[in-house]
Design a protein around this motif. Sequence first.
Motif, PDB file in Angstrom:
ATOM      1  N   SER A  54      22.773  46.178 109.483  1.00 47.47           N
ATOM      2  CA  SER A  54      23.155  45.275 110.572  1.00 47.47           C
ATOM      3  C   SER A  54      23.907  46.038 111.660  1.00 47.47           C
ATOM      4  CB  SER A  54      24.030  44.146 110.023  1.00 47.47           C
ATOM      5  OG  SER A  54      25.194  44.676 109.404  1.00 47.47           O
ATOM      6  N   GLY A  55      23.645  45.678 112.908  1.00 45.85           N
ATOM      7  CA  GLY A  55      24.266  46.310 114.065  1.00 45.85           C
ATOM      8  C   GLY A  55      23.216  46.802 115.046  1.00 45.85           C
ATOM      9  N   GLN A  76      23.554  40.271 110.918  1.00 45.97           N
ATOM     10  CA  GLN A  76      24.271  40.341 109.647  1.00 45.97           C
ATOM     11  C   GLN A  76      23.420  39.760 108.525  1.00 45.97           C
ATOM     12  OE1 GLN A  76      27.320  41.753 109.342  1.00 45.97           O
ATOM     13  NE2 GLN A  76      27.258  41.474 107.125  1.00 45.97           N
TER      14      GLN A  76
END
Length: 344
Positions: A50-51, A32
């Motif tokens: 993000s991810g 994040q």
Amino acid sequence: MESFLSPSLIISLIVVVIGIFIIAKGLVIVRQSEVMVIERLGSFNRILESGVNIIIPFIERPRPISMLRYVRMGEDYHPVMSDETRIDRRETVMDFPGQPVVTTDNVTVKINGALYYQIIDPRRAVYEVANMSQAVEVLAKTTLRSVVGKMELDKLFESRSEVNNAIQAEMEEAASKWGVKLTRVEVQDISMPEEVEEAMRLQMAAERKRRATVTEAEGEKSAAIAKAQGQRESAILNAQGDKESAILRAQGEQESIKLVLNAIGDSEDNKQTVIGYLLGQSYIKVLPNMAKDGERVFVPYESSALLGSMGMFRELAGSPEETVRQHLQRDGLRGGLVGSAGNS
């Protein structure tokens, strides 16, 4: 054993290992508030958010960004350069060491500043400038010298917020081209030579002494004004009292004359006699004061006639005394004016 390690099985194992390696290399987890700039065969392709993300190994790879940070070692700060593939989009602070700056009154000061910035466009931060953090630092230092160089030393201490706002305003246009947003700039510490500090202390002491002198003078001025106003009001009240007293005396004398004339008659001769009597009394009251100022007293010629008139008034008052007394008793003034005239 030979059948178990057949060529087909070995090839399959090799393919499986290669597949696992490719998947491991192609699987990218971005945390994040971080992003990654991905290039495919050397050119920009996309930005990973993000991810969990997948890239093609050996064909796609992240583009690193150069970041300059200062690490404190003892009492000094030392710059450290690093290449990072993950770009942090959070607000970052850059505390650069003190910089010598010359003001308009030719005083060299050392200013330590802090710069707060945030990367809002990672692609520009990577491709528009070779070293984004170093470029921001150099821009902040040059802008600081430009802004402070237009100010005097006293103005610099009085308006730090104005200096911060001016630096931020001049840096925003250049920083926006690099995909960077400047949130604020702070001037933390201002160091001066010892002789300048001593001169400023003497100046502050002289200024405090001047303010004390001015305050004392204003207090004396206010006291003098208040005293003068009090004396003025007192003089006005005394004058008003003297005025009212004179009016009352005149009214009393006027009423006395009316009573006497009512008692002896208000003919023209009687009026002249009463007036002469009153003037004679005034001369008699003034004579003691005249005698205090010198050894000799000059009596005016007219005073003998006035004294004669007073004698005539006494002779006149002796014959109708009973009539005057009755009139005075009727008006509630027993033995008033006639008794005083006899004593005169």
